[in-house]
Design an enzyme around this catalytic site. Structure first.
Site, mmCIF file in Angstrom:
data_model
loop_
_atom_site.group_PDB
_atom_site.id
_atom_site.type_symbol
_atom_site.label_atom_id
_atom_site.label_comp_id
_atom_site.label_asym_id
_atom_site.label_seq_id
_atom_site.Cartn_x
_atom_site.Cartn_y
_atom_site.Cartn_z
ATOM 1 N N ASP A 69 -6.265 7.010 5.411
ATOM 2 C CA ASP A 69 -5.410 6.109 5.103
ATOM 3 C C ASP A 69 -5.778 5.456 3.904
ATOM 4 O O ASP A 69 -6.898 4.685 3.785
ATOM 5 C CB ASP A 69 -4.974 5.072 6.374
ATOM 6 C CG ASP A 69 -3.517 4.692 6.442
ATOM 7 O OD1 ASP A 69 -2.958 4.843 7.523
ATOM 8 O OD2 ASP A 69 -3.003 4.763 5.412
ATOM 9 N N ASP B 77 -0.590 4.533 1.950
ATOM 10 C CA ASP B 77 0.259 3.295 2.787
ATOM 11 C C ASP B 77 1.416 2.738 1.536
ATOM 12 O O ASP B 77 1.238 2.159 0.679
ATOM 13 C CB ASP B 77 -0.598 2.109 3.122
ATOM 14 C CG ASP B 77 -0.115 1.169 3.831
ATOM 15 O OD1 ASP B 77 0.381 1.275 4.968
ATOM 16 O OD2 ASP B 77 -0.086 0.121 3.684
ATOM 17 N N GLU C 12 3.736 7.362 2.444
ATOM 18 C CA GLU C 12 4.363 6.685 3.570
ATOM 19 C C GLU C 12 5.404 6.003 2.629
ATOM 20 O O GLU C 12 5.115 5.032 1.916
ATOM 21 C CB GLU C 12 3.455 5.523 4.254
ATOM 22 C CG GLU C 12 4.446 5.003 5.424
ATOM 23 C CD GLU C 12 4.065 3.591 5.499
ATOM 24 O OE1 GLU C 12 3.472 2.839 4.778
ATOM 25 O OE2 GLU C 12 4.726 2.991 6.830
ATOM 26 N N HIS D 103 1.945 4.249 14.437
ATOM 27 C CA HIS D 103 1.538 3.177 14.972
ATOM 28 C C HIS D 103 2.291 1.982 14.562
ATOM 29 O O HIS D 103 1.997 0.761 15.100
ATOM 30 C CB HIS D 103 -0.090 3.158 14.516
ATOM 31 C CG HIS D 103 0.224 2.808 12.914
ATOM 32 N ND1 HIS D 103 0.530 3.724 12.196
ATOM 33 C CD2 HIS D 103 -0.155 1.841 11.946
ATOM 34 C CE1 HIS D 103 0.547 3.467 10.903
ATOM 35 N NE2 HIS D 103 -0.035 2.147 10.868
ATOM 36 N N ASP D 104 3.404 2.173 14.020
ATOM 37 C CA ASP D 104 4.487 1.164 13.773
ATOM 38 C C ASP D 104 5.589 1.042 14.552
ATOM 39 O O ASP D 104 6.380 0.203 14.038
ATOM 40 C CB ASP D 104 4.765 1.301 12.035
ATOM 41 C CG ASP D 104 3.601 0.834 11.073
ATOM 42 O OD1 ASP D 104 3.624 1.604 9.873
ATOM 43 O OD2 ASP D 104 2.650 0.182 11.909
HETATM 44 O O1 TEU Z 1 3.779 0.073 7.022
HETATM 45 C C1 TEU Z 1 4.567 -0.237 6.293
HETATM 46 C C2 TEU Z 1 5.916 -0.271 6.897
HETATM 47 O O2 TEU Z 1 6.695 0.911 7.523
HETATM 48 C C3 TEU Z 1 6.821 -1.361 6.830
HETATM 49 O O3 TEU Z 1 7.304 -1.473 5.538
HETATM 50 C C4 TEU Z 1 8.046 -1.282 7.735
HETATM 51 O O4 TEU Z 1 9.172 -0.618 7.151
HETATM 52 C C5 TEU Z 1 8.376 -2.677 7.894
HETATM 53 O O5 TEU Z 1 7.461 -3.091 9.116
HETATM 54 C C6 TEU Z 1 9.657 -2.912 8.383
HETATM 55 O O6 TEU Z 1 10.205 -2.191 9.742
HETATM 56 C C7 TEU Z 1 2.518 0.187 6.648
HETATM 57 C C8 TEU Z 1 1.535 0.514 7.586
HETATM 58 O O7 TEU Z 1 1.926 1.807 8.301
HETATM 59 C C9 TEU Z 1 1.465 -0.558 8.708
HETATM 60 O O8 TEU Z 1 0.830 -0.230 9.876
HETATM 61 C C10 TEU Z 1 1.098 -1.826 7.907
HETATM 62 O O9 TEU Z 1 1.297 -3.035 8.585
HETATM 63 C C11 TEU Z 1 1.930 -2.007 6.559
HETATM 64 O O10 TEU Z 1 2.276 -0.822 5.785
HETATM 65 C C12 TEU Z 1 1.313 -2.963 5.557
HETATM 66 O O11 TEU Z 1 0.047 -2.231 5.318
#
Ligand code: TEU
Length: 548
Positions: free
Chosen positions: A99, A200, A258, A329-330
């Site tokens: 990542d 990311d 991403e 994971h989000d």
């Molecule tokens: O996630 C970014 C992301 O998806 C956010 O912009 C999301 O759209 C936001 O929470 C609104 O729903 C990436 C990583 O996957 C995440 O785990 C990190 O917290 C984030 O970037 C910052 O590095």
């Protein structure tokens, strides 16, 4: 037409290392734990791992706040462990992508610390420092983790930009020496044998130099003010081309961006082979129904996925290559968003895997999807660990919401649902650790765990293995064109056509039976339900071969 690449045939598996397996009893997953569980991944049949960040970090955002790009987080182990993982995966014929978090660094990164300490430091231009007054941030941008996107440094009389937590400081990509250091760091990892990267929020890296205010109506709509200025900023394509030309290309490394907020049209500009930018992107629009956000507790209708992905596949045509993911994971567990009723859990979990493994593109499984995992019944905010959830709860309480209201909103979308440690056995903490897990689940592991499912022919795990094997056995599923059938009520019908074989898929996307008959010359390859010849039961899917 691009030459065929390995990542077009591969099935990827995302590991969130903090929650995968703990090998030293501190309650935190680690690299030793991943090494100890590689048989699980090999038995599943996946080809490549995407490892969420393992770099040295203070863990304000569980590793997405990097303090040292060339060191391994102490909780996860050592650089030797990581080298062993690369070697062991390659020995098994598997690959590893890491990542790459280069939109921002931790505020503890040496670059930021030096920039803070010395006004004449060359590292000040690595970040967005702006002079100002303590009660007047440079613009109205808000953070994705609540509050303003600006942090005030009284000792400097300056603000610094952070789109995410106040400890994740945005890098200024207009500054050539910063870009060069990133390129060098990526090459350093590729020299170690890593096969590529997931990048990311890579579409956020280019901000308009004037940092203009965001439109308040967009802010209200998108929940985040200012995002219209940076979700595809002025020099994004230029920066991506530099990264590819100077870092990825020379190593034939795969690059997966991403890209929250990016749709199929812009996705083509980012991934078409002749653009020289990215190989694939993760778009997110399909994860919520139109006009909904993950913080709303609603039932997600799979017909939205059918329509969103059908449109995306058509827009991409034969030129671009889709990624296929439904969890990470989000985001909350998809089964719970669609239909939380226990009687549908296994069928729905299997259906989601089947769709990802038969559509055109590269499937990405998130840890636990192979087990049909669901959201956890957290009972209070005290049980949560995710910085986004905790900040959002505090912001809602600031706005006067009650504990119950604020917790209900956060619970619906909390990223902790997907971060509860993997359930390996029915034993204490699912066999994840001999210690106390950093994040506690609700005991679901007693009935839903890898060990029991491996022994149960009707389990989601066994279905996942079979579906990956099916995909591998039929090139039409990895290389065939996709042709969609009519969008009939709750069915999703499509075919994958290769020169010597056509594979058909029929899926019931609803919780009600639907009439459907196999085509005359069809040979059944896989059925997830009883196989009634005149209908598909709720969430049932069939895969069949059409001769000739
Ligand atoms: O996630 C970014 C992301 O998806 C956010 O912009 C999301 O759209 C936001 O929470 C609104 O729903 C990436 C990583 O996957 C995440 O785990 C990190 O917290 C984030 O970037 C910052 O590095």
């Amino acid at each position: 037409e691009r030459p065929r690449a390995w990542w077009q045939d591969a099935v990827f598996y995302q590991v969130y290392p903090r929650s995968f397996m703990d090998s030293d009893g501190d309650g935190i997953g680690d690299l030793g734990g991943i090494l100890a569980r590689l048989d699980h991944l090999q038995d599943l049949g996946v080809d490549a791992l995407w490892l969420s960040p393992v770099y040295d970090s203070p863990n304000d955002d569980n590793g997405y706040d990097i303090r040292d790009y060339r060191a391994v987080m102490a909780e996860f182990g050592t650089m030797d462990d990581l080298d062993r993982l690369v070697h062991e995966l390659h020995r098994r014929g598997m690959r590893l992508i890491m990542d790459l978090v280069v939109n921002h660094t931790s505020d503890e990164h040496a670059w930021f610390q030096q920039a803070l300490a010395d006004p004449a430091s060359p590292y000040r231009d690595y970040y967005f420092f702006r002079p100002g007054e303590p009660d007047a941030p440079p613009n109205n941008w808000t953070s994705f983790f609540s509050g303003s996107a600006w942090r005030w440094f009284p000792e400097r009389g300056e603000w610094a930009l952070h789109l995410f937590s106040p400890r994740q400081m945005d890098l200024d990509w207009t500054h050539p020496p910063m870009r060069e250091e990133i390129v060098e760091m990526v090459r350093w990892w590729l020299e170690k044998g890593v096969d590529g990267f997931r990048l990311d929020v890579i579409n956020y890296i280019s901000k308009p130099p004037a940092l203009p205010d965001g439109d308040a109506t967009v802010g209200a709509l998108m929940e985040y003010t200012g995002v219209e200025h940076y979700f595809a900023g002025p020099r994004l394509h230029e920066h991506l081309r530099q990264l590819r030309a100077e870092a990825f290309e020379p190593y034939a490394a795969v690059s997966i961006g991403e890209t929250p907020g990016v749709g199929a049209r812009l996705g083509r500009l980012l991934t078409a082979p002749d653009r020289g930018e990215l190989d694939m992107i993760f778009g997110f629009d399909h994860l919520d129904a139109p006009g909904r956000t993950r913080f709303e507790d609603y039932r997600y209708d799979l017909r939205h996925l059918r329509d969103a992905w059908t449109d995306w596949q058509r827009e991409y045509g034969a030129t671009c290559w889709p990624s296929l993911f439904l969890e990470n994971h989000d985001n909350p567990r998809m089964i719970s968003k669609i239909d939380p009723r226990p009687e549908h859990r296994a069928a729905l979990g299997t259906l989601l895997l089947l769709l990802k493994l038969t559509l055109r593109g590269t499937p990405f499984l998130y840890q636990g999807q192979e087990l049909g995992l669901v959201n956890h019944a957290f009972s209070s905010v005290a049980q949560l660990r995710d910085v986004e959830s905790l900040n959002r709860y505090a912001a809602l309480r600031e706005l006067g919401r009650s504990d119950a209201e604020a917790f209900a909103e956060v619970l619906a979308g909390s990223r902790d649902h997907a971060r509860v440690p993997m359930p390996w056995t029915s034993g204490p903490y699912g066999g994840f650790t001999d210690g106390t897990p950093w994040l506690m689940g609700d005991g679901d592991h007693e009935k839903w765990n890898a060990k029991d499912q491996a022994a149960d022919p009707g389990s989601v795990l066994r279905a996942c293995r079979d579906l990956i094997a099916l995909r591998r056995a039929h090139p039409a599923l990895t290389r065939g064109a996709i042709v969609f059938g009519p969008r009939r009520r709750g069915l999703w019908l499509y075919e994958r056509r290769a020169e010597d074989e056509t594979i058909g898929v029929a899926a019931n996307l609803t919780d009600r039976p639907h009439r459907w008959r196999m085509p005359a010359r069809a040979r059944l390859l896989y059925a997830t339900g009883a196989g009634d010849e005149r209908r598909l039961v709720p969430y049932e899917a069939r895969v069949y071969a059409l001769e000739g």
